[in-house]
Enzyme design. Structure first.
Site, PDB file in Angstrom:
ATOM      1  NE  ARG A 186      -3.184 -50.548 -40.359  1.00 12.62           N
ATOM      2  CZ  ARG A 186      -4.081 -51.500 -40.597  1.00 12.62           C
ATOM      3  NH1 ARG A 186      -4.841 -51.425 -41.663  1.00 12.62           N
ATOM      4  NH2 ARG A 186      -4.215 -52.533 -39.797  1.00 12.62           N
TER       5      ARG A 186
ATOM      6  CG  ASP B 203     -13.782 -55.059 -47.171  1.00 13.98           C
ATOM      7  OD1 ASP B 203     -14.123 -54.736 -46.018  1.00 13.98           O
ATOM      8  OD2 ASP B 203     -12.852 -55.860 -47.401  1.00 13.98           O
TER       9      ASP B 203
ATOM     10  CG  PHE C 199      -7.226 -56.368 -46.710  1.00 17.75           C
ATOM     11  CD1 PHE C 199      -6.345 -55.847 -45.774  1.00 17.75           C
ATOM     12  CD2 PHE C 199      -7.603 -57.694 -46.596  1.00 17.75           C
ATOM     13  CE1 PHE C 199      -5.864 -56.629 -44.735  1.00 17.75           C
ATOM     14  CE2 PHE C 199      -7.115 -58.492 -45.564  1.00 17.75           C
ATOM     15  CZ  PHE C 199      -6.244 -57.951 -44.629  1.00 17.75           C
TER      16      PHE C 199
ATOM     17  CE1 TYR D 262     -10.161 -58.340 -37.908  1.00 20.45           C
ATOM     18  CE2 TYR D 262     -11.710 -60.135 -38.228  1.00 20.45           C
ATOM     19  CZ  TYR D 262     -10.658 -59.363 -38.692  1.00 20.45           C
ATOM     20  OH  TYR D 262     -10.120 -59.616 -39.919  1.00 20.45           O
ATOM     21  CE  LYS D 263     -10.379 -54.874 -40.290  1.00 21.99           C
ATOM     22  NZ  LYS D 263      -8.981 -55.163 -39.967  1.00 21.99           N
TER      23      LYS D 263
HETATM   24  C1  LIG Z   1     -10.347 -54.318 -45.677  1.00 21.81           C
HETATM   25  C2  LIG Z   1     -10.279 -55.683 -45.092  1.00 21.81           C
HETATM   26  N1  LIG Z   1     -10.992 -56.681 -45.647  1.00 21.81           N
HETATM   27  C3  LIG Z   1     -10.960 -57.930 -45.161  1.00 21.81           C
HETATM   28  C4  LIG Z   1     -10.185 -58.246 -44.065  1.00 21.81           C
HETATM   29  C5  LIG Z   1     -10.115 -59.677 -43.578  1.00 21.81           C
HETATM   30  O1  LIG Z   1     -11.288 -60.084 -43.044  1.00 21.81           O
HETATM   31  P1  LIG Z   1     -11.460 -61.594 -42.498  1.00 21.81           P
HETATM   32  O2  LIG Z   1     -10.240 -61.895 -41.707  1.00 21.81           O
HETATM   33  O3  LIG Z   1     -12.706 -61.516 -41.670  1.00 21.81           O
HETATM   34  O4  LIG Z   1     -11.617 -62.472 -43.673  1.00 21.81           O
HETATM   35  C6  LIG Z   1      -9.452 -57.246 -43.433  1.00 21.81           C
HETATM   36  C7  LIG Z   1      -8.625 -57.584 -42.252  1.00 21.81           C
HETATM   37  O5  LIG Z   1      -7.885 -56.824 -41.710  1.00 21.81           O
HETATM   38  C8  LIG Z   1      -9.485 -55.942 -43.965  1.00 21.81           C
HETATM   39  O6  LIG Z   1      -8.755 -54.966 -43.415  1.00 21.81           O
END
Ligand SMILES: Cc1ncc(COP(=O)(O)O)c(C=O)c1O
Length: 392
Positions: A351, A179, A109, A204-205
């Protein structure tokens, strides 16, 4: 009696995007209203003590701990995943000197890679080695300080064997930063038993904390005294309200706080987490595997022109299925117009998330029926579905 914490989606909508943004529940509405009216609105600043606002980051960490197989004293809620990656990455790199390499996945990501690149700019000598997923374990050598890995890949939904990767990283002398954004709440895990050093993940997911909800952060007990956050704000101080001149990190997880926690956002996350008090992640995992299996079978029976981008074997994918289509963006827009919400990840992935707390098998069947209509009628060719919005 409090309201139900089960997330609710609007009538007529099939919501397959809980892997991006979970929906609120009646309990979320009740909790946020209570915070506004009875806490902030009535008791004002006294609420920090009277309503325990000051303890929210720790208390919510304790609610997340069982979902990730950690002790309540190993988890806290703070900041975003991006900021937490910076704090944890910097702490590990400082502690692991003279090792200076961060290994991560090239297709990770983006924020994970961006933050590591930013760290390398700040910390002289640090180098980022971004490699294909399959090569992660192979490139661990004596220079590697840190392995950064997503438990479930955001694009394909593929699950990493975090336990085995941790074993290999430790054998090579590297620390592991995981992560968990796409696995927390839908995949059982045992971070403490697996020896994972550090982790962070989105609120938030699947945790349904609301847009921009704070993230969680985990540090293994054995590492807690040794690792120090580079963001030495007052909330991470041993005695924030002593207003002392020099920084001294708090014991335990409180040192990972930086500034004043966002109480409104924490209240949303607190309500989201209440749904997990009633659920068993092992049962949710079995449900998600069945839902994703059903979705793949239905798509393959009814839809032409789509290619599976997720592992076919249920045990190797998270609560998500990704499909490729050359005009994926327009297909997803047409599907959303037909009442089925998923999302698009460039260049060609559509997705679908199957949050087992609220997605049903009947919804999966109906979603695929509507997807088949979008494809058969080529509804996605309509010009209005080609216009790219800022968020995809
Ligand atoms: C795997 C992954 N890591 C990090 C993030 C971003 O996290 P944040 O917006 O809290 O920094 C996301 C957002 O979709 C994600 O899917």
């Amino acid at each position: 009696m409090t309201a139900s914490p089960t997330p609710i989606v609007p009538d007529g909508v099939i919501y397959l995007d809980g892997n991006s943004l979970g929906p609120p529940s009646a309990r979320t509405q009740e909790r946020v209203r209570q915070l506004l009216e009875e806490e902030w609105g009535r008791d004002l600043i006294a609420s920090w003590n009277a309503h325990g606002w000051i303890d929210l980051p720790t208390r919510l960490g304790g609610m997340i701990a069982p979902l990730i197989g950690a002790g309540a004293d190993e988890v806290i809620v703070a900041d975003s995943v991006s900021v937490n990656l910076f704090k944890l990455g910097a702490a590990a790199l400082r502690g692991q000197r003279p090792r200076s390499v961060v290994v991560c996945e090239a297709e990770e990501f983006p924020t994970d890679g961006y933050v590591m690149q930013g760290l390398a700019e700040f910390m002289p000598g640090v180098e980022v080695r971004a490699v294909p997923r399959a090569a992660l374990a192979r490139v661990l050598d004596d220079d590697v300080a840190l392995l950064l890995v997503s438990h479930v890949h955001y694009r394909t939904g593929e699950v990493h064997d975090l336990q085995e990767l941790t074993r290999k990283a430790h054998a090579a002398g590297a620390m592991v930063l995981a992560d968990l954004s796409h696995s927390a709440g839908v995949i059982p895990m045992s971070l403490s038993a697996w020896g994972v050093d550090m982790a962070t993940g989105c609120g938030y997911k699947y945790l349904n904390g609301g847009p921009g909800a704070p993230a969680f952060l985990y540090v293994a007990r054995r590492r807690q005294r040794w690792l120090r956050s580079p963001l030495t704000g007052w909330f991470g101080h041993a005695r924030p309200f002593a207003f002392e001149g020099d920084y001294e990190p708090a014991e335990g997880m409180a040192r990972w706080l930086c500034g004043t926690p966002s109480v409104l956002a924490l209240a949303g996350l607190e309500a989201g987490l209440e749904a997990y008090k009633l659920a068993d992640v092992r049962v949710l995992r079995a449900q998600a595997m069945a839902l994703t299996d059903l979705f793949i079978a239905e798509v393959e029976a009814r839809c032409d022109g789509l290619v599976l981008a997720s592992p076919r074997e249920a045990g190797r994918r998270g609560a998500q299925v990704s499909l490729r289509h050359p005009d994926g963006y327009a297909v997803m827009q047409a599907l959303i117009a037909a009442g089925v919400v998923g999302d698009f990840r460039a260049p060609d992935i559509i997705r679908f998330g199957f949050a087992p707390l609220y997605v049903t098998g009947e919804q999966v069947r109906e979603a695929v029926r509507r997807l088949a209509v979008v494809l058969d009628t080529e509804a996605w060719r309509e010009p209005r579905f080609q216009v790219r919005a800022a968020v995809t």
